[in-house]
Design a protein around this motif. Structure first.
Motif, PDB file in Angstrom:
ATOM      1  N   GLU A  66      -1.141 -41.065 -41.496  1.00  0.00           N
ATOM      2  CA  GLU A  66      -1.766 -41.048 -40.179  1.00  0.00           C
ATOM      3  C   GLU A  66      -1.281 -39.756 -39.530  1.00  0.00           C
ATOM      4  N   ILE A  67      -2.191 -38.823 -39.333  1.00  0.00           N
ATOM      5  CA  ILE A  67      -1.843 -37.502 -38.828  1.00  0.00           C
ATOM      6  C   ILE A  67      -2.377 -37.369 -37.403  1.00  0.00           C
ATOM      7  N   SER A  68      -1.472 -37.224 -36.432  1.00  0.00           N
ATOM      8  CA  SER A  68      -1.868 -37.006 -35.034  1.00  0.00           C
ATOM      9  C   SER A  68      -1.910 -35.511 -34.788  1.00  0.00           C
ATOM     10  N   VAL A  69      -3.054 -35.045 -34.253  1.00  0.00           N
ATOM     11  CA  VAL A  69      -3.259 -33.615 -34.042  1.00  0.00           C
ATOM     12  C   VAL A  69      -3.644 -33.378 -32.586  1.00  0.00           C
ATOM     13  N   SER A  70      -2.948 -32.428 -31.956  1.00  0.00           N
ATOM     14  CA  SER A  70      -3.296 -31.982 -30.610  1.00  0.00           C
ATOM     15  C   SER A  70      -4.261 -30.810 -30.779  1.00  0.00           C
ATOM     16  N   LEU A  71      -5.542 -31.064 -30.483  1.00  0.00           N
ATOM     17  CA  LEU A  71      -6.559 -30.033 -30.658  1.00  0.00           C
ATOM     18  C   LEU A  71      -6.375 -28.936 -29.620  1.00  0.00           C
ATOM     19  N   ASP A  72      -6.871 -27.740 -29.927  1.00  0.00           N
ATOM     20  CA  ASP A  72      -6.721 -26.601 -29.031  1.00  0.00           C
ATOM     21  C   ASP A  72      -7.285 -26.872 -27.640  1.00  0.00           C
ATOM     22  N   ARG A  88     -12.430 -27.710 -36.117  1.00  0.00           N
ATOM     23  CA  ARG A  88     -11.601 -27.531 -34.923  1.00  0.00           C
ATOM     24  C   ARG A  88     -10.193 -27.208 -35.383  1.00  0.00           C
ATOM     25  N   SER A  89      -9.426 -26.569 -34.532  1.00  0.00           N
ATOM     26  CA  SER A  89      -8.047 -26.217 -34.855  1.00  0.00           C
ATOM     27  C   SER A  89      -7.104 -26.954 -33.929  1.00  0.00           C
ATOM     28  N   GLY A  90      -5.868 -27.143 -34.404  1.00  0.00           N
ATOM     29  CA  GLY A  90      -4.886 -27.810 -33.582  1.00  0.00           C
ATOM     30  C   GLY A  90      -3.505 -27.756 -34.205  1.00  0.00           C
ATOM     31  N   ILE A  91      -2.579 -28.464 -33.558  1.00  0.00           N
ATOM     32  CA  ILE A  91      -1.189 -28.525 -33.989  1.00  0.00           C
ATOM     33  C   ILE A  91      -0.850 -29.978 -34.325  1.00  0.00           C
ATOM     34  N   VAL A  92      -0.190 -30.179 -35.471  1.00  0.00           N
ATOM     35  CA  VAL A  92       0.233 -31.520 -35.863  1.00  0.00           C
ATOM     36  C   VAL A  92       1.314 -32.002 -34.897  1.00  0.00           C
ATOM     37  N   GLU A  93       1.075 -33.155 -34.285  1.00  0.00           N
ATOM     38  CA  GLU A  93       2.045 -33.769 -33.372  1.00  0.00           C
ATOM     39  C   GLU A  93       2.997 -34.684 -34.134  1.00  0.00           C
ATOM     40  N   GLU A 130       2.962 -27.812 -37.179  1.00  0.00           N
ATOM     41  CA  GLU A 130       2.169 -26.994 -38.100  1.00  0.00           C
ATOM     42  C   GLU A 130       0.737 -26.851 -37.589  1.00  0.00           C
ATOM     43  N   ARG A 131       0.160 -25.661 -37.759  1.00  0.00           N
ATOM     44  CA  ARG A 131      -1.228 -25.410 -37.368  1.00  0.00           C
ATOM     45  C   ARG A 131      -2.143 -25.928 -38.488  1.00  0.00           C
ATOM     46  N   VAL A 132      -3.196 -26.686 -38.116  1.00  0.00           N
ATOM     47  CA  VAL A 132      -4.116 -27.269 -39.096  1.00  0.00           C
ATOM     48  C   VAL A 132      -5.556 -27.120 -38.629  1.00  0.00           C
ATOM     49  N   ARG A 133      -6.460 -27.404 -39.559  1.00  0.00           N
ATOM     50  CA  ARG A 133      -7.893 -27.468 -39.257  1.00  0.00           C
ATOM     51  C   ARG A 133      -8.318 -28.927 -39.346  1.00  0.00           C
ATOM     52  N   VAL A 134      -9.236 -29.335 -38.488  1.00  0.00           N
ATOM     53  CA  VAL A 134      -9.795 -30.682 -38.506  1.00  0.00           C
ATOM     54  C   VAL A 134     -11.285 -30.522 -38.761  1.00  0.00           C
TER      55      VAL A 134
END
Length: 150
Positions: free
Chosen positions: A110-116, A40-45, A135-139
């Protein structure tokens, strides 16, 4: 007695180094390879430094008890040696457990990510890659584990 201390440190070090494993996002165990993962893709919050507690496999306790028992048996004579061995084993086991846990404690993120899709998740993993808010990341998720990567 100095030789016993040296043997104790060597034995506990060997046991603990055998227990160490990485929980970083860029290290895979043998069991995790060649398995399908959902990406999944998202942005690091947000990113927060945390501590990952050390292992308590029992290896440190056993090694410490063995060394403590041997060291304790050198105290006194006759029944005193038996009592010394028992007390040494108990104290050595407690010390060995503590040494194992502290030696295997890791710094983590602890990385919080807002998924697409709009869902917010948090993943804790050992420090490795550096992440920044925005930053854009993959989960990657599969077989009960999840990791964040670039």
């Amino acid at each position: 007695m100095n030789i016993l201390k040296l043997l104790a440190v060597l034995l506990i070090s060997l046991v603990l180094s055998a227990c160490a494993s990485s929980r970083s996002g860029d290290v895979y165990s043998r069991d995790q390879t060649m398995r399908e993962m959902v990406v999944r893709s998202g942005i690091v919050e947000s990113v927060r430094e945390v501590s990952m507690e050390g292992t308590q496999s029992g290896a440190g306790t056993l090694a410490g008890a063995a060394v403590g028992g041997v060291a304790g048996s050198t105290v006194g004579g006759g029944r005193g040696q038996i009592v010394g061995a028992i007390i040494g084993a108990v104290l050595g086991g407690i010390a060995g457990n503590s040494i194992e846990e502290n030696a295997t404690k890791k710094n983590a993120l602890e990385i919080s990510v807002s998924l697409d899709g709009g869902k917010l998740i948090a993943v804790v993993q050992e420090m490795g890659e550096v992440f920044h808010p925005g930053e854009r990341v993959r989960v990657l998720s599969g077989n009960g584990s999840t990791r964040v990567t670039h």
